[in-house]
Design an enzyme around this catalytic site. Structure first.
Site, short mmCIF file in Angstrom:
data_model
loop_
_atom_site.label_atom_id
_atom_site.label_comp_id
_atom_site.label_asym_id
_atom_site.label_seq_id
_atom_site.Cartn_x
_atom_site.Cartn_y
_atom_site.Cartn_z
N SER A 250 48.47 29.79 38.58
CA SER A 250 47.25 29.82 37.78
C SER A 250 46.52 28.47 37.81
CB SER A 250 47.59 30.17 36.33
OG SER A 250 46.43 30.08 35.52
N LYS A 299 49.07 42.85 31.90
CA LYS A 299 47.74 43.26 31.42
C LYS A 299 47.74 44.63 30.76
CE LYS A 299 45.11 40.39 34.64
NZ LYS A 299 43.95 40.29 35.53
N ASN A 320 42.80 41.36 29.67
CA ASN A 320 43.11 40.08 30.31
C ASN A 320 42.83 38.92 29.37
OD1 ASN A 320 40.21 40.09 30.45
ND2 ASN A 320 40.32 38.62 32.14
N ASP A 337 37.75 40.96 33.24
CA ASP A 337 37.94 41.16 34.69
C ASP A 337 36.91 42.12 35.26
OD1 ASP A 337 40.11 39.50 35.10
OD2 ASP A 337 41.60 41.08 34.77
N GLY A 375 45.53 48.59 44.96
CA GLY A 375 46.18 48.10 43.75
C GLY A 375 45.74 48.89 42.54
N GLY A 377 47.15 48.10 39.27
CA GLY A 377 47.61 47.38 38.09
C GLY A 377 46.45 47.06 37.17
N GLY A 378 46.62 46.01 36.35
CA GLY A 378 45.60 45.66 35.38
C GLY A 378 44.27 45.32 36.01
N ALA A 379 44.27 44.44 37.03
CA ALA A 379 43.03 44.06 37.70
C ALA A 379 42.43 45.26 38.44
CB ALA A 379 43.28 42.90 38.66
N TYR A 465 43.35 34.34 44.64
CA TYR A 465 42.61 33.08 44.85
C TYR A 465 43.52 31.90 45.17
CZ TYR A 465 43.72 31.94 39.92
OH TYR A 465 44.35 31.69 38.74
#
Length: 537
Positions: A250, A299, A320, A337, A375, A377-379, A465
């Protein structure tokens, strides 16, 4: 309101085999901003003569703590016999070294007691190593501190092995209420906040690692001085952090902390390695723990930890951002997000059209597009709901097909087996968004899709990132697609979080233009990111 500096001391442990190496490391520590050093003389070679210690103590260029452990958590410690330990510590006392640290066992020795009470200027630190095995009780820690204080100690030091970040709660309480100066070190990666939050709860000394060395449970000296600036923290400082596992990737701390200082908001943002998100929020339930970024893999689970959830986040099924509402202490969940990722992709599409001489229009450029999402998941959920709301046709691929199918059903989209991703090509000009962790360091050589298959996509977005330029983005650019880095999403969602964290102070950081980014160029928040984030990723 500005924050007055405290009298915090920043220390680093020096573990070297010779006095020459100790002195050289001391100079490095001074360059990196250490106020004092701990000379871990038990790490020196067994052949070291007493004269070598004398030379080291006399030639020190920084205030020092001389420590000689009989039992230690330090890997490089060779331990030592009690007689050698007593001899070295007596020498340090005779030479008036600023601090002498000794094990509780040594401090209780009769011959050492005489020296402790007969010392002149040296301060005595009495230390004890507390093994793990569950959260230490306040009663147990209090009894231990009382016994250690009875030796005549000026300072008490506890090194505690913690299994979970929640094990640190009693330590923060002891820092607040201890009647003598207390140094608390939590050993292990889940103990990092013992150093970063120690000054808030009354700690007067924190440790950092030298030379950027990665030591579980310790921040680096450079981050303490340049990112966290703990000298500005006090009892009123509000605690924010990223709740994630893993959390080392992070970049939130190097973004939010400078922004807090720029707006003169008394807050600190720290990485929080959390295993059980429900237990975490139950343990750290005080108003001082004011807000949280929520990362992988929490998340979705964090939704159930909130007292209230914003309608968008509720429909997505993932948060998030969590804020502790000041008026009643309730946890309120949000999702920044969704808008962050979708707006970043829309801006990239708009720039691509302009560069090709196509006039931009007010409706979303995602309308009617095939939006291929990797994906669930949360994102991924945030992107799926966002893309659907803009009129895109969303197709979801996930290694767990059932999760992809459940998300597709929630947005009236389509789910296909992950194995079909590299062959999926119903049309050209599609949008690809990677919301999985594929390609994240340390697995930066991976990509969710073969390079040849990327030719069907007009825009490729990667939420990863670290690194900034992932393999997916590199290969997409090589085949002619417009690429959008996860940094774009990160900065936009963080800007939304900062607004929630501070109650809207984000307007105070919008007066300077940042030339380093292609979007939102009027925010100094982005300038902070450009100088801190882009220089590191």
């Amino acid at each position: 309101m500005g924050v007055v500096k405290n009298n915090l001391l920043v220390c680093t442990q020096l573990e070297c085999k010779t006095s020459e190496e100790m002195l050289a490391s001391m100079e490095k520590a001074k360059d990196e901003g250490a106020d004092l050093v701990e000379l871990c003389v038990d790490s020196m070679a067994p052949s070291s003569h007493i004269s070598h210690f004398q030379t080291l103590f006399k030639q020190r260029t920084l205030p020092s703590i001389v420590s000689y452990r009989l039992k230690s958590s330090r890997k490089s410690s060779r331990g030592g016999c009690k007689n050698s330990c007593l001899q070295v510590l007596k020498l340090a006392l005779d030479l008036d070294v600023e601090f002498v640290e000794m094990d509780y066992e040594v401090a209780s020795d009769m011959s050492m007691c005489e020296l402790i009470y007969g010392r002149s200027n040296t301060k005595i630190i009495v230390s004890s190593y507390v093994n793990g095995g569950g959260r230490p009780s306040i009663e147990k820690l209090g009894d231990l501190i009382a016994c250690m204080q009875a030796t005549g100690a000026d300072v008490i030091k506890l090194e505690i092995a913690v299994d979970y970040i929640t094990d640190l709660a009693p330590i923060f309480q002891m820092l607040t209420y201890c009647e003598v100066p207390l140094i608390a070190m939590a050993v292990g990666s889940r103990g990092l906040i013992s150093q970063l939050l120690g000054p808030k709860f009354g700690g007067f000394l924190v440790y950092g690692s030298l030379g950027g060395k990665s030591v579980p449970g310790l921040p680096t000296l450079v981050s303490l001085k340049q990112v966290y600036k703990l000298e500005h923290t006090n009892a009123d400082t509000k605690v924010f952090g990223v709740v994630s596992n893993p959390v080392g990737h992070s970049k939130g701390p190097i973004l939010h902390n400078p922004a807090f200082r720029h707006t003169q908001y008394n807050g600190i943002y720290v990485p929080m390695l959390v295993d059980d998100v429900k237990e975490f929020f139950t343990t750290y339930n005080g108003i001082d723990f004011a807000g949280f970024s929520v990362g992988i893999p929490h998340k979705e689970a964090a939704v159930a930890c909130c007292d209230e959830v914003h309608p968008l986040a509720k429909s997505i099924g993932a948060v998030n951002t969590i804020i502790r509402r000041p008026i009643d202490g309730k946890l309120v969940g949000y999702n920044t997000d969704c808008e962050a990722s979708i707006s970043a992709i829309e801006d990239a599409l708009r720039e691509r059209q302009v560069s090709h001489g196509v006039a931009s229009h007010n409706t979303s450029l995602l309308a009617g597009k095939t939006f291929v999402l990797v994906g669930a998941g949360g994102a991924g959920r945030a992107m799926a709901f966002g893309a659907k709301s803009r009129g895109a046709r969303v197709v979801i691929f996930n290694r767990n097909y059932e999760r992809a199918k459940a998300l597709a059903d929630a947005i009236s989209g389509e789910a296909l087996p992950y194995e079909c991703l590299h062959e999926y090509c119903p049309e050209n000009g599609m949008i690809l968004a990677n919301a999985s962790a594929i390609g994240m360091e340390p697995n930066s050589n991976q990509s969710p899709i073969p390079k040849e298959a990327l030719k069907a996509y007009e825009v490729v977005f990667d939420a990863v990132y670290t690194p900034k330029n992932t393999r997916l983005l590199q290969e997409a650019a090589e085949v002619g697609a417009t690429v959008v880095s996860g940094v774009e999403m990160f900065i936009r969602q963080a800007l939304g979080q900062f607004r929630l964290f501070t109650g809207g102070l984000v307007h105070l950081i919008r007066y300077r233009e940042c030339q380093s980014l292609k979007c939102c160029k009027t925010s100094i928040y982005h300038q902070i990111m450009a100088t801190n984030i882009l220089g590191i990723i």
